[in-house]
Design an enzyme around this catalytic site. Structure first.
Site, PDB file in Angstrom:
ATOM      1  N   THR A 266       0.764  -1.104   0.169  1.00  0.00           N
ATOM      2  CA  THR A 266       0.213  -0.030  -0.006  1.00  0.00           C
ATOM      3  C   THR A 266       0.675   1.157  -0.051  1.00  0.00           C
ATOM      4  O   THR A 266       0.320   2.351  -0.041  1.00  0.00           O
ATOM      5  CB  THR A 266      -0.881   0.010   1.345  1.00  0.00           C
ATOM      6  OG1 THR A 266      -0.144  -0.146   2.357  1.00  0.00           O
ATOM      7  CG2 THR A 266      -1.844  -1.078   0.975  1.00  0.00           C
TER       8      THR A 266
ATOM      9  N   HIS B  59       7.289   0.087   6.986  1.00  0.00           N
ATOM     10  CA  HIS B  59       7.408   1.122   8.151  1.00  0.00           C
ATOM     11  C   HIS B  59       7.907   0.509   9.260  1.00  0.00           C
ATOM     12  O   HIS B  59       7.634  -0.959   9.318  1.00  0.00           O
ATOM     13  CB  HIS B  59       6.462   1.884   8.189  1.00  0.00           C
ATOM     14  CG  HIS B  59       4.824   1.499   8.400  1.00  0.00           C
ATOM     15  ND1 HIS B  59       4.509   0.809   9.557  1.00  0.00           N
ATOM     16  CD2 HIS B  59       3.910   1.562   7.485  1.00  0.00           C
ATOM     17  CE1 HIS B  59       3.306   0.355   9.373  1.00  0.00           C
ATOM     18  NE2 HIS B  59       2.895   0.721   8.204  1.00  0.00           N
TER      19      HIS B  59
ATOM     20  N   HIS C 171       5.899  -2.676  10.525  1.00  0.00           N
ATOM     21  CA  HIS C 171       6.051  -4.086   9.847  1.00  0.00           C
ATOM     22  C   HIS C 171       7.135  -4.905  10.338  1.00  0.00           C
ATOM     23  O   HIS C 171       7.187  -6.153   9.893  1.00  0.00           O
ATOM     24  CB  HIS C 171       6.366  -3.877   8.482  1.00  0.00           C
ATOM     25  CG  HIS C 171       5.142  -3.404   7.598  1.00  0.00           C
ATOM     26  ND1 HIS C 171       5.091  -2.097   6.897  1.00  0.00           N
ATOM     27  CD2 HIS C 171       4.087  -3.912   7.194  1.00  0.00           C
ATOM     28  CE1 HIS C 171       3.926  -2.051   6.328  1.00  0.00           C
ATOM     29  NE2 HIS C 171       3.298  -2.918   6.451  1.00  0.00           N
TER      30      HIS C 171
ATOM     31  N   LYS D 111     -10.727  -1.489  10.092  1.00  0.00           N
ATOM     32  CA  LYS D 111     -10.717  -0.181   9.453  1.00  0.00           C
ATOM     33  C   LYS D 111     -12.100   0.493   9.805  1.00  0.00           C
ATOM     34  O   LYS D 111     -13.092  -0.173   9.494  1.00  0.00           O
ATOM     35  CB  LYS D 111     -10.135  -0.372   7.759  1.00  0.00           C
ATOM     36  CG  LYS D 111      -9.004  -1.191   7.797  1.00  0.00           C
ATOM     37  CD  LYS D 111      -7.856  -0.351   8.512  1.00  0.00           C
ATOM     38  CE  LYS D 111      -6.312  -0.830   8.275  1.00  0.00           C
ATOM     39  NZ  LYS D 111      -6.136  -2.033   8.622  1.00  0.00           N
TER      40      LYS D 111
ATOM     41  N   ARG E 192     -11.001   1.603   2.288  1.00  0.00           N
ATOM     42  CA  ARG E 192      -9.520   2.029   1.702  1.00  0.00           C
ATOM     43  C   ARG E 192      -9.892   2.704   0.472  1.00  0.00           C
ATOM     44  O   ARG E 192     -10.570   2.150  -0.334  1.00  0.00           O
ATOM     45  CB  ARG E 192      -8.605   0.934   1.624  1.00  0.00           C
ATOM     46  CG  ARG E 192      -8.238   0.203   2.968  1.00  0.00           C
ATOM     47  CD  ARG E 192      -7.078  -0.793   2.488  1.00  0.00           C
ATOM     48  NE  ARG E 192      -6.632  -1.524   3.870  1.00  0.00           N
ATOM     49  CZ  ARG E 192      -5.321  -0.935   4.553  1.00  0.00           C
ATOM     50  NH1 ARG E 192      -4.882  -0.051   3.858  1.00  0.00           N
ATOM     51  NH2 ARG E 192      -5.054  -1.772   5.567  1.00  0.00           N
TER      52      ARG E 192
ATOM     53  N   GLN F 127      -7.203 -14.053   0.689  1.00  0.00           N
ATOM     54  CA  GLN F 127      -6.207 -14.401   1.444  1.00  0.00           C
ATOM     55  C   GLN F 127      -6.510 -15.975   1.900  1.00  0.00           C
ATOM     56  O   GLN F 127      -5.190 -16.556   2.064  1.00  0.00           O
ATOM     57  CB  GLN F 127      -6.269 -13.509   2.993  1.00  0.00           C
ATOM     58  CG  GLN F 127      -5.092 -13.742   3.614  1.00  0.00           C
ATOM     59  CD  GLN F 127      -4.768 -12.645   4.886  1.00  0.00           C
ATOM     60  OE1 GLN F 127      -5.152 -11.703   4.595  1.00  0.00           O
ATOM     61  NE2 GLN F 127      -4.589 -13.036   6.144  1.00  0.00           N
TER      62      GLN F 127
ATOM     63  N   ASP G 215      -4.875  -8.487  14.405  1.00  0.00           N
ATOM     64  CA  ASP G 215      -6.187  -8.145  13.490  1.00  0.00           C
ATOM     65  C   ASP G 215      -6.411  -9.053  12.202  1.00  0.00           C
ATOM     66  O   ASP G 215      -7.413  -8.950  11.707  1.00  0.00           O
ATOM     67  CB  ASP G 215      -5.866  -6.640  12.910  1.00  0.00           C
ATOM     68  CG  ASP G 215      -4.746  -6.468  12.114  1.00  0.00           C
ATOM     69  OD1 ASP G 215      -3.881  -7.409  12.180  1.00  0.00           O
ATOM     70  OD2 ASP G 215      -4.709  -5.554  11.023  1.00  0.00           O
TER      71      ASP G 215
ATOM     72  N   LYS H  31      -0.734   3.295  19.103  1.00  0.00           N
ATOM     73  CA  LYS H  31      -0.116   2.089  18.046  1.00  0.00           C
ATOM     74  C   LYS H  31       1.446   2.596  17.740  1.00  0.00           C
ATOM     75  O   LYS H  31       1.669   3.622  17.478  1.00  0.00           O
ATOM     76  CB  LYS H  31      -0.787   2.271  16.745  1.00  0.00           C
ATOM     77  CG  LYS H  31      -0.692   0.985  16.079  1.00  0.00           C
ATOM     78  CD  LYS H  31      -1.531   0.628  14.931  1.00  0.00           C
ATOM     79  CE  LYS H  31      -1.123  -0.431  14.201  1.00  0.00           C
ATOM     80  NZ  LYS H  31      -2.096  -0.594  13.039  1.00  0.00           N
TER      81      LYS H  31
ATOM     82  N   LYS I  84       3.546   5.412  15.363  1.00  0.00           N
ATOM     83  CA  LYS I  84       3.039   6.681  14.883  1.00  0.00           C
ATOM     84  C   LYS I  84       3.532   7.736  15.760  1.00  0.00           C
ATOM     85  O   LYS I  84       3.634   7.877  16.976  1.00  0.00           O
ATOM     86  CB  LYS I  84       1.496   6.512  15.181  1.00  0.00           C
ATOM     87  CG  LYS I  84       0.699   5.605  14.541  1.00  0.00           C
ATOM     88  CD  LYS I  84       0.603   5.952  13.063  1.00  0.00           C
ATOM     89  CE  LYS I  84      -0.078   4.897  12.111  1.00  0.00           C
ATOM     90  NZ  LYS I  84      -0.075   5.214  10.576  1.00  0.00           N
ATOM     91  N   THR I  85       3.948   8.908  15.136  1.00  0.00           N
ATOM     92  CA  THR I  85       4.734  10.028  15.781  1.00  0.00           C
ATOM     93  C   THR I  85       4.097  11.180  15.227  1.00  0.00           C
ATOM     94  O   THR I  85       3.392  11.248  14.328  1.00  0.00           O
ATOM     95  CB  THR I  85       6.317   9.904  15.441  1.00  0.00           C
ATOM     96  OG1 THR I  85       6.370  10.342  13.986  1.00  0.00           O
ATOM     97  CG2 THR I  85       6.969   8.628  15.755  1.00  0.00           C
TER      98      THR I  85
END
Length: 417
Positions: A42, A47, A50, A84, A88, A169, A190, A228, A231-232
Site C-alpha cells: 500500500t 514502516h 511491519h 478499519k 480503503r 487471503q 487483526d 499504536k 505513529k509519531t
C-alpha cells in the site's frame, strides 16, 4: 532458559495472542515446513509497524521453518477491511507495481533467507466464475459475518469488494499449502479472522482430520499510553532511508519510554530472553544511562540499515548533541537535514530580512541583538554586519544552509531563486 520451540519462545516474549492449534505448529517446526506472512504493498516502503512480522519470519526461520513473504500484488487492489473505520482508497495497478519493487528489495535485504512471492501470480489467473464456483462455495456466509474483522465493519458499510478479501487471503494460504509445503500462517492480532478463513478453507478441501494447516497471531504492539507503535507527531517512521534517515530512525528508538523498552526488546529483537532481562536489570540500576534504549536502537538500526547505517547514526547523534556539526561530511549533514522542517526563502536578502522572513527571530530588534552577541551562526560562521547578504555564498550543502540560534536551536533553510 532458552526456548526449545517457537511457541515457547513467543510465549516467553509475551508475543503470542491466538493460535489455532499448537500441536500442528510444533509438528510443522519438527518437519521443517514453511511459514508465511503477507505484506500488502500500500506504500513504496515498509514502516516500523511491519518490523514485528519481519522479525517473526526471521524468528521462525531460526527454529527451522522456511520463511515465505507474500507481497499482495492482487489483494492490495482490494484492500483489507479488518478493523478499519472506513473503506480503503483503491490503488491503481501502476502504483501497486511501483510499491512492490521497493518492498521486495527491502524484504530480501532484511531477511535474505526468505522466499518472496506475489499473489497476483495466481489470483490474477482466476476468473470470477471460477472463483464463485470453486472457491466461494466453501465459505459459509453466516460464519464470515460472525468474524470480528468483518462484523465490526457491517454497520459502517462494507462493500462486496472488501468482503471478498478474507476469501482471497484464504486462497493464498491454500495455494501455499499445496505448492510450497506451507503449513503455518502468521499475522497481527487483526488478522485472526483472515487466518482462520484460510485454515477452515483448507480443512474443507482436504478434510479436518487430514489438514495440517494452522495459524497464529501476535499481540498488537502498543506503547504504554495505548498509542499504536510507529505513529509519531512527525509522521510514519519508514524503513527506507530516503524517507526516514538512519539518524532519525535511530533517534526514534533511542527516545522510547523506559516502560516500553521491555516489550520492544522482546517483540522486535532476536536477543535471547535471558540477555534482555540482564539489559533491563542494568538499566534499572542506572536509568540515566539509557542502557535499554541504546541497545534497542542499536539492534533495530543494525537490522534495518546495517552496521554502516548504525555507525552513521551514531556519528550524527554525537556531533549534533555535542554541537560539533562542522565535523560532519556532506552525506551526514543531508541525512540530519531530513529530520528538520525545511524553511524555504529566496536568495539575496540581507541578514535581518532573512531572519525575519524565516521566523528565526520575531523582530529586527531581536535580530540585531543576536547578531551583536554573535548568537546567530549561518553555515558555521557568526561574524556578520547587518547588511550582510544571504546568497549562494552562504550555502553549506547543496541548496541548504544551517542556522544556529543561541546554543542549541537549529534551523535548516533552503535558498530558492
Amino acid at each position: 532458559m532458552s526456548a526449545k520451540n517457537v511457541i515457547e519462545d513467543l510465549k516467553q516474549r509475551k508475543l503470542l495472542k491466538q493460535v489455532t492449534n499448537e500441536e500442528k505448529v510444533l509438528d510443522a517446526q519438527n518437519k521443517k515446513k514453511s511459514v508465511y506472512c503477507g505484506f500488502d504493498p500500500t506504500a513504496d516502503s515498509l514502516h516500523v509497524g511491519h518490523l514485528i512480522q519481519l522479525l517473526n519470519l526471521k524468528r521462525f526461520s531460526k527454529f527451522g521453518f522456511n520463511p515465505i513473504a507474500i507481497i499482495g500484488g492482487a489483494t492490495a487492489m482490494i484492500g483489507d477491511p479488518s478493523f478499519k473505520s472506513q473503506e480503503r482508497i483503491l490503488l491503481d495497478i501502476k502504483v501497486v507495481n511501483e510499491n512492490i519493487k521497493g518492498i521486495l528489495l527491502q524484504i530480501k535485504k532484511l531477511i535474505p533467507e526468505v522466499s518472496i512471492l506475489n499473489n497476483a501470480d495466481w489470483l490474477n489467473k482466476i476468473t470470477l466464475i471460477d472463483f464463485l464456483r470453486d472457491i466461494g462455495k466453501h465459505f459459509n456466509l453466516a460464519n464470515l459475518l460472525a468474524k470480528d474483522n468483518i462484523s465490526s465493519r457491517i454497520e459502517k458499510g462494507l462493500s462486496i469488494t472488501e468482503f471478498s478479501y478474507t476469501m482471497l487471503q484464504a486462497y493464498d494460504f491454500s495455494h501455499l499449502y499445496k505448492n510450497y509445503d506451507c503449513m503455518v500462517q502468521i499475522g497481527g492480532s487483526d488478522q485472526w479472522g483472515n487466518i482462520t478463513s484460510g485454515t477452515d478453507y483448507i480443512s474443507s478441501l482436504y478434510g479436518s482430520a487430514n489438514s495440517k494447516a494452522c495459524g497464529l497471531t501476535i499481540n498488537l504492539l502498543t506503547k504504554k499510553d495505548g498509542v499504536k507503535f510507529g505513529k509519531t507527531e512527525s509522521g510514519t517512521i519508514w524503513l527506507d532511508k530516503n524517507k526516514t534517515s538512519e539518524y532519525e530512525f535511530y533517534q526514534f528508538f533511542l527516545n522510547q519510554d523506559d516502560q516500553d523498552c521491555e516489550t520492544l526488546l522482546n517483540y522486535l529483537t532476536l536477543l535471547p530472553v535471558e540477555e534482555i532481562k540482564s539489559i533491563l536489570e542494568s538499566h534499572t540500576k542506572e536509568p540515566h544511562k539509557r542502557i535499554a534504549q541504546k541497545k534497542l536502537s542499536e539492534e533495530m538500526t543494525k537490522f534495518v540499515h546495517g552496521e554502516e547505517g548504525y555507525q552513521k547514526a551514531l556519528e550524527i547523534s554525537t556531533a549534533f548533541f555535542s554541537g560539533d556539526l562542522a565535523s560532519l561530511n556532506k552525506e551526514h549533514l543531508l541525512s540530519l537535514f531530513q529530520t528538520f522542517d525545511i524553511i524555504k526563502v529566496e536568495s539575496g536578502l540581507n541578514i535581518l530580512d532573512f531572519l525575519i522572513k524565516t521566523q528565526i527571530v520575531s523582530s529586527n530588534r531581536e535580530g540585531r541583538e543576536l547578531l551583536r552577541d554573535k548568537a546567530i551562526s549561518i553555515s558555521f560562521m557568526n561574524d556578520f554586519t547587518q547588511d550582510f547578504v544571504i546568497d549562494e555564498n552562504s550555502l553549506l550543502v547543496d541548496s541548504f544552509l544551517l542556522v544556529k540560534k543561541g546554543k542549541k536551536k537549529y534551523f535548516v533553510v533552503e535558498l530558492v531563486s
